[in-house]
Design a protein around this motif. Structure first.
Motif, PDB file in Angstrom:
ATOM      1  N   ILE A   3       0.813  -1.212   0.000  1.00  0.00           N
ATOM      2  CA  ILE A   3       0.000   0.000   0.000  1.00  0.00           C
ATOM      3  C   ILE A   3       0.849   1.266   0.000  1.00  0.00           C
ATOM      4  N   CYS A   4       2.142   1.146   0.324  1.00  0.00           N
ATOM      5  CA  CYS A   4       2.995   2.329   0.387  1.00  0.00           C
ATOM      6  C   CYS A   4       3.299   2.889  -1.002  1.00  0.00           C
ATOM      7  N   CYS A   5       3.076   2.094  -2.062  1.00  0.00           N
ATOM      8  CA  CYS A   5       3.399   2.570  -3.402  1.00  0.00           C
ATOM      9  C   CYS A   5       2.301   3.450  -3.967  1.00  0.00           C
ATOM     10  N   PHE A   6       1.156   3.527  -3.317  1.00  0.00           N
ATOM     11  CA  PHE A   6       0.053   4.331  -3.804  1.00  0.00           C
ATOM     12  C   PHE A   6       0.210   5.778  -3.335  1.00  0.00           C
ATOM     13  N   VAL A   7      -0.312   6.698  -4.165  1.00  0.00           N
ATOM     14  CA  VAL A   7      -0.383   8.094  -3.761  1.00  0.00           C
ATOM     15  C   VAL A   7      -1.461   8.215  -2.691  1.00  0.00           C
ATOM     16  N   THR A   8      -1.141   8.823  -1.574  1.00  0.00           N
ATOM     17  CA  THR A   8      -2.050   8.922  -0.448  1.00  0.00           C
ATOM     18  C   THR A   8      -2.649  10.313  -0.382  1.00  0.00           C
ATOM     19  N   GLN A   9      -3.965  10.366  -0.264  1.00  0.00           N
ATOM     20  CA  GLN A   9      -4.665  11.638  -0.130  1.00  0.00           C
ATOM     21  C   GLN A   9      -5.473  11.617   1.156  1.00  0.00           C
ATOM     22  N   LEU A  10      -5.254  12.609   2.019  1.00  0.00           N
ATOM     23  CA  LEU A  10      -5.991  12.715   3.269  1.00  0.00           C
ATOM     24  C   LEU A  10      -7.349  13.376   3.008  1.00  0.00           C
ATOM     25  N   VAL A  11      -8.424  12.686   3.342  1.00  0.00           N
ATOM     26  CA  VAL A  11      -9.780  13.182   3.104  1.00  0.00           C
ATOM     27  C   VAL A  11     -10.390  13.755   4.375  1.00  0.00           C
ATOM     28  N   PHE A  12     -10.131  13.091   5.513  1.00  0.00           N
ATOM     29  CA  PHE A  12     -10.728  13.517   6.782  1.00  0.00           C
ATOM     30  C   PHE A  12      -9.780  13.133   7.907  1.00  0.00           C
ATOM     31  N   GLU A  13      -9.731  13.999   8.937  1.00  0.00           N
ATOM     32  CA  GLU A  13      -8.895  13.690  10.093  1.00  0.00           C
ATOM     33  C   GLU A  13      -9.528  14.301  11.338  1.00  0.00           C
ATOM     34  N   LYS A  14      -9.516  13.552  12.427  1.00  0.00           N
ATOM     35  CA  LYS A  14     -10.055  14.037  13.694  1.00  0.00           C
ATOM     36  C   LYS A  14      -9.187  13.521  14.833  1.00  0.00           C
ATOM     37  N   GLU A  15      -8.777  14.445  15.697  1.00  0.00           N
ATOM     38  CA  GLU A  15      -7.982  14.083  16.869  1.00  0.00           C
ATOM     39  C   GLU A  15      -8.918  13.870  18.058  1.00  0.00           C
ATOM     40  N   GLY A  16      -8.407  13.277  19.115  1.00  0.00           N
ATOM     41  CA  GLY A  16      -9.189  13.067  20.326  1.00  0.00           C
ATOM     42  C   GLY A  16     -10.096  11.854  20.250  1.00  0.00           C
ATOM     43  N   THR A 153     -18.333  12.587  15.382  1.00  0.00           N
ATOM     44  CA  THR A 153     -18.913  11.435  14.688  1.00  0.00           C
ATOM     45  C   THR A 153     -19.722  11.882  13.469  1.00  0.00           C
ATOM     46  N   ARG A 154     -20.416  13.014  13.589  1.00  0.00           N
ATOM     47  CA  ARG A 154     -21.218  13.488  12.462  1.00  0.00           C
ATOM     48  C   ARG A 154     -20.337  13.815  11.276  1.00  0.00           C
ATOM     49  N   GLU A 155     -19.230  14.509  11.522  1.00  0.00           N
ATOM     50  CA  GLU A 155     -18.336  14.872  10.428  1.00  0.00           C
ATOM     51  C   GLU A 155     -17.719  13.619   9.801  1.00  0.00           C
ATOM     52  N   LEU A 156     -17.388  12.642  10.626  1.00  0.00           N
ATOM     53  CA  LEU A 156     -16.822  11.400  10.105  1.00  0.00           C
ATOM     54  C   LEU A 156     -17.814  10.709   9.174  1.00  0.00           C
ATOM     55  N   LEU A 157     -19.067  10.656   9.590  1.00  0.00           N
ATOM     56  CA  LEU A 157     -20.073   9.983   8.768  1.00  0.00           C
ATOM     57  C   LEU A 157     -20.267  10.708   7.441  1.00  0.00           C
ATOM     58  N   ARG A 158     -20.269  12.029   7.493  1.00  0.00           N
ATOM     59  CA  ARG A 158     -20.422  12.781   6.253  1.00  0.00           C
ATOM     60  C   ARG A 158     -19.297  12.460   5.275  1.00  0.00           C
ATOM     61  N   ALA A 159     -18.098  12.348   5.807  1.00  0.00           N
ATOM     62  CA  ALA A 159     -16.959  12.023   4.948  1.00  0.00           C
ATOM     63  C   ALA A 159     -17.075  10.599   4.398  1.00  0.00           C
ATOM     64  N   MET A 160     -17.534   9.678   5.228  1.00  0.00           N
ATOM     65  CA  MET A 160     -17.682   8.287   4.783  1.00  0.00           C
ATOM     66  C   MET A 160     -18.738   8.163   3.696  1.00  0.00           C
ATOM     67  N   GLN A 161     -19.782   8.994   3.808  1.00  0.00           N
ATOM     68  CA  GLN A 161     -20.884   8.868   2.865  1.00  0.00           C
ATOM     69  C   GLN A 161     -20.540   9.384   1.474  1.00  0.00           C
ATOM     70  N   ARG A 162     -19.351   9.926   1.299  1.00  0.00           N
ATOM     71  CA  ARG A 162     -18.866  10.236  -0.041  1.00  0.00           C
ATOM     72  C   ARG A 162     -18.583   8.957  -0.816  1.00  0.00           C
ATOM     73  N   TYR A 163     -18.332   7.862  -0.066  1.00  0.00           N
ATOM     74  CA  TYR A 163     -17.897   6.618  -0.701  1.00  0.00           C
ATOM     75  C   TYR A 163     -18.882   5.465  -0.521  1.00  0.00           C
ATOM     76  N   ILE A 164     -19.659   5.491   0.544  1.00  0.00           N
ATOM     77  CA  ILE A 164     -20.561   4.381   0.838  1.00  0.00           C
ATOM     78  C   ILE A 164     -21.909   4.917   1.303  1.00  0.00           C
ATOM     79  N   ILE A 165     -22.904   4.052   1.290  1.00  0.00           N
ATOM     80  CA  ILE A 165     -24.221   4.361   1.837  1.00  0.00           C
ATOM     81  C   ILE A 165     -24.311   3.744   3.227  1.00  0.00           C
TER      82      ILE A 165
END
Length: 641
Positions: A3-16, A153-165
């Motif tokens: 997986i290290c050979c792929f270009v990595t793009q950060l879509v969402f990040e949350k600390e805590g 959690t709400r922001e995480l779900l919104r980001a996930m829903q770009r890719y899945i239902i």
């Protein structure tokens, strides 16, 4: 592919976001702070968590893999305390040692899960705590709970829903199922989604697989339970509506989630005392042998059981062999009629030749399964111990005859456990058979192929626990045990494997009274769970060890303590003035009006006449019986205090 050979793009990040490890080693943190991210590698999105101390170090370990055998190794020395095929779990998964050593102790908990392999997420919270999520892969792997100390959690779900239902489960507002953005995906059944892949080596998969699933009959009729446990029969993926909420959402509940709580405050549990066993019988009969007050008998039995010498007589009334309002003469005729009927059915299978049976796979399969189960049913009991024991022959014959009585159900593994105590008490082939048919009238839904009854009972038990001890249920939920699936065997055969043989005789006669409600066995299960509260809350138990601990309760529970706790649960709920309707329904306090109610009071008087309609000897008794039963029906039914 690395997986290290792929270009990595950060879509969402949350600390805590804290991971709760339940680690048992004293040198490990049980709560690890970290980051939750959604990243794209080579166009494939993945959900990742890494510990705060690991930032800038190696990438997270890939948690999910499609390769078989990488989910851990099994501990074959685990002893469930009874036959392995009856175990709630038969293996315990040990964490596999990773080939790459972690930079720090916390790094072993980092994970990366492709969103295409996400099966579900569950959201819950402790009664005084923060939201947490539990993710499960399509292989059945539950990730450790992630606690969002700073929200998000709400922001995480919104980001996930770009890719899945994320589709809400129709029966559990805290559970969301993941599907790709494909219009055909939502039409798949749960079986097609392969949450419980038979090839998976993880604990969850093995839990729901029955050891006899590839054999004829047996538990194959009940072991697909978890494949459909979250899907109602008519609308697999219909979202919950507002009318299904058990209480209004709190102000900080995030959109898209439901926090299911009862929203009620219960008073203290009352002190409950048990009574003495029923030790007199004749004084409760009128001159012609009718039971003068069946409700009084039931209340006495519920309070203290029955003395062993009277069980043979009283059980036949509790299980419907004899109507409560029958006379001695009528019972003689009923016995004669039922004896003839039994042996007519027994002859049906006894007269089948070997050549016929070779062409009857159904009968051949029932016979094989019954012979195997009989050979290991209650062999510690002297009535069934040793070789060539006549008790085993009776057990076999009664079960084979039941297949003739109920073609639709036939024989299902577990029925031998229900019959053995009946045969032990009655010491009579015919009487034990008809008592078994009465018992099966109460529990036959447990063994039906649809398993709707078992699903419903686990959901009802969850409702009770939400009302009685929501914090305990939330804790179990946080360890991916909120489905209470480990109670499956308790409910299936009414705790037969949890208590001693003598205790089961006492327990079942209490449950047969159907007091104070028909679901008293669910209150029993809740009582057992509450008794283990101190073991669970604040402990380092995880999914595996919770199941193992429940297994190890076998033969260690005190029946009278559990019965007192179950009755106290009922009284505590019954005294609540704002008890939700759903909970009222479970414990029988709310029954929707039905046109059949008007005729129910006359059902018992009809029962005797129906049973005796084939017996000419009872014809002269019919008029007298009808008058007496009408008077009995007119009396107001005693209420449970």
């Amino acid at each position: 592919m690395d997986i290290c050979c792929f270009v990595t793009q950060l879509v969402f990040e949350k600390e805590g976001v804290y991971l709760h490890t339940n680690a048992k080693r004293s040198n490990q943190d049980t709560t690890i702070p970290g980051f939750i991210r959604i990243v794209e590698r080579g166009g494939e999105p993945a959900l990742e968590w890494s510990a705060l101390e690991d930032e800038g170090r190696n990438a997270a370990a890939v948690f999910y893999t499609k390769k078989d055998g990488e989910g851990g190794v099994e501990d074959t020395n685990f002893d469930p305390g009874y036959e392995p095929d009856w175990a709630v779990i038969s293996t315990v998964k040990r964490d596999q040692v990773r080939e790459h050593p972690p930079v720090k102790e916390t790094s072993q908990w980092s994970f990366s899960l492709p969103l295409s392999e996400l099966y579900s997420l569950r959201r819950s919270r402790f009664s005084l705590g923060r939201n947490f999520l539990v993710f499960t892969s399509r292989g059945g792997h539950p990730l450790p709970p992630l606690h969002f100390h700073r929200g998000g959690t709400r922001e995480l779900l919104r980001a996930m829903q770009r890719y899945i239902i994320l589709a809400p489960s129709p029966v559990d507002g805290r559970l969301f199922l993941a599907y790709p953005h494909d219009s055909g995906a939502l039409s798949q059944s749960f079986d097609e989604l392969h949450l419980f892949d038979d090839g998976s080596s993880d604990l969850v998969s093995r839990f729901i697989q029955d050891p006899y699933a590839t054999t004829f009959g047996g538990f194959s009729k009940v072991t697909n339970f978890f494949r459909g446990a979250l899907r109602p029969p008519d609308s697999p993926f219909h979202p919950r509506g507002p009318q299904d909420h058990h209480g209004p959402p709190s102000a900080d509940d995030e959109p898209g989630f439901e926090l299911i709580t009862c929203g009620v405050e219960l008073g203290p549990k009352p002190d409950v005392t048990r009574g003495q066993p029923l030790d007199k019988w004749e004084e409760f009969l009128d001159p012609e042998g009718r039971v003068k007050d069946p409700q009084q008998i039931k209340e006495l039995v519920f309070r203290g059981g029955i003395t062993p010498s009277l069980r043979k007589d009283v059980w036949k009334f509790l299980l419907g062999f004899y109507p409560w309002n029958s006379t001695v003469k009528e019972r003689e005729d009923i016995l004669r009629m039922k004896t003839d009927e039994y042996f007519r059915m027994k002859v049906q299978w006894k007269s089948v030749s070997e050549e016929q049976e070779m062409r009857n796979s159904l009968l051949r399969g029932y016979r094989s399964l019954i012979e195997r189960d009989v050979s290991r049913t209650d062999r510690h009991n002297t009535f069934f111990s040793g070789n060539d024991n006549p008790g085993l022959t009776l057990l076999n014959d009664v079960l084979m005859t039941y297949c003739m009585f109920n073609f639709d159900l036939g024989y299902v593994q577990g029925m031998s456990d229900l019959l053995a105590p009946l045969l032990f008490v009655t010491q009579n082939e015919v009487e034990s058979f008809w008592c078994l048919t009465g018992f099966m009238e109460m529990v036959h839904q447990n063994f039906e192929e649809s398993q709707e009854a078992m699903k419903q009972q686990l959901l009802q038990l969850s409702l009770l626990m939400k009302a009685l001890d929501p914090e305990l249920l939330d804790y179990l939920d946080s360890q991916d045990s909120g489905s209470l699936c480990f109670c499956f065997r308790w409910l299936l055969i009414w705790f037969k494997r949890e208590f001693s043989f003598e205790d089961i005789l006492s327990l079942w006669e209490v449950l047969w009274t159907r007091l104070p409600c028909e679901n008293f066995h669910l209150l029993m299960a809740a009582s057992i769970l509450e008794s283990q509260r101190g073991e669970f809350i604040g402990s380092d138990h995880d999914f595996n060890t919770i199941l193992k601990h429940i297994n190890e309760l076998t033969m260690k529970l005190d029946l009278q303590t559990v019965l007192r706790g179950a009755e106290a649960n009922y009284l505590q709920l019954a005294c609540c003035k704002e008890l939700p309707v759903k909970v009222q329904e479970v414990i029988g306090l709310y029954v929707p009006p039905s046109p059949d109610d008007e005729t129910s009071a006359e059902s018992e008087s009809h029962e005797t006449q129906q049973l005796l309609s084939q017996s000419q000897a009872a014809a002269t008794e019919t008029s007298q019986s009808s008058n007496s039963t009408a008077a009995a029906a007119a009396r107001p039914r005693p209420t449970y205090p």
